[in-house]
Write a protein that holds these residues in place. Structure first.
Motif, PDB file in Angstrom:
ATOM      1  N   GLU A 104      44.167  44.038  32.006  1.00 19.97           N
ATOM      2  CA  GLU A 104      43.347  43.378  32.664  1.00 19.97           C
ATOM      3  C   GLU A 104      44.213  42.329  33.671  1.00 19.97           C
ATOM      4  O   GLU A 104      43.782  42.205  34.924  1.00 19.97           O
ATOM      5  N   ARG A 105      45.084  41.623  33.230  1.00 21.18           N
ATOM      6  CA  ARG A 105      45.842  40.715  33.721  1.00 21.18           C
ATOM      7  C   ARG A 105      46.664  41.475  34.998  1.00 21.18           C
ATOM      8  O   ARG A 105      46.494  40.846  36.070  1.00 21.18           O
ATOM      9  N   GLN A 107      45.988  44.091  36.416  1.00 23.82           N
ATOM     10  CA  GLN A 107      44.813  44.596  37.467  1.00 23.82           C
ATOM     11  C   GLN A 107      44.485  43.365  38.162  1.00 23.82           C
ATOM     12  O   GLN A 107      44.143  43.476  39.521  1.00 23.82           O
ATOM     13  N   LEU A 108      44.283  42.265  37.799  1.00 23.15           N
ATOM     14  CA  LEU A 108      43.673  41.127  38.459  1.00 23.15           C
ATOM     15  C   LEU A 108      44.905  40.639  39.494  1.00 23.15           C
ATOM     16  O   LEU A 108      44.658  40.249  40.641  1.00 23.15           O
ATOM     17  N   LYS A 109      46.028  40.648  39.135  1.00 17.46           N
ATOM     18  CA  LYS A 109      47.192  40.554  39.839  1.00 17.46           C
ATOM     19  C   LYS A 109      47.497  41.513  40.888  1.00 17.46           C
ATOM     20  O   LYS A 109      47.805  40.908  42.109  1.00 17.46           O
ATOM     21  N   GLU A 111      45.200  43.360  42.359  1.00 19.91           N
ATOM     22  CA  GLU A 111      43.957  43.147  43.353  1.00 19.91           C
ATOM     23  C   GLU A 111      44.070  41.754  44.251  1.00 19.91           C
ATOM     24  O   GLU A 111      44.047  41.559  45.162  1.00 19.91           O
ATOM     25  N   LYS A 112      44.631  40.771  43.679  1.00 25.44           N
ATOM     26  CA  LYS A 112      45.078  39.313  44.230  1.00 25.44           C
ATOM     27  C   LYS A 112      45.765  39.433  45.294  1.00 25.44           C
ATOM     28  O   LYS A 112      46.000  39.189  46.489  1.00 25.44           O
TER      29      LYS A 112
END
Length: 119
Positions: A104-105, A107-109, A111-112
């Motif tokens: 999840e981390r 994926q968020l990175k 996307e960011k």
């Protein structure tokens, strides 16, 4: 040169359970039901027969997995988790939870970073 005993303990522990397939094999066996070789193959469709055999033998040598041969024709062999192997359950569960959070981390990175590139 003297080795670090703490480092050696980590290495020994990880050698027993690390590999592309060992944690997944252990996950399936930790469900409590003994599994036959071909059942494991179906649960792990991408593993080769040789690799599954190798990992099961290594886990058996470490007394994490028990292999039972039934004297019948055709030969029936079942694999199950040992009581000692059950002690890995909380470790593998924690590792799984960390893996979920890590994915999840990442994926968020990602996307960011993609959002930053489009701005």
């Amino acid at each position: 040169m003297q080795k670090n005993p703490v480092q050696c303990q980590f290495v020994v522990a990880l050698d027993s359970i690390v590999g592309k397939w060992k944690p997944i094999i252990l996950y399936h066996l930790l469900q409590g039901k003994p599994l036959r070789f071909n059942e494991l193959r179906r649960l792990l469709p991408d593993i080769t027969q040789r690799m599954l055999t190798l990992h099961l033998r290594e886990l058996e040598e470490e007394e994490i997995v028990k292999r039972v041969i039934y004297p019948q024709i055709p030969l029936k062999v079942e694999y199950s988790i040992t009581e000692y192997g059950m002690s890995l359950s909380p470790i593998l569960e924690t590792l799984h939870q960390w893996g979920v959070a890590h994915v999840e981390r990442k994926q968020l990175k990602k996307e960011k970073n993609e959002q930053t590139e489009t701005d």
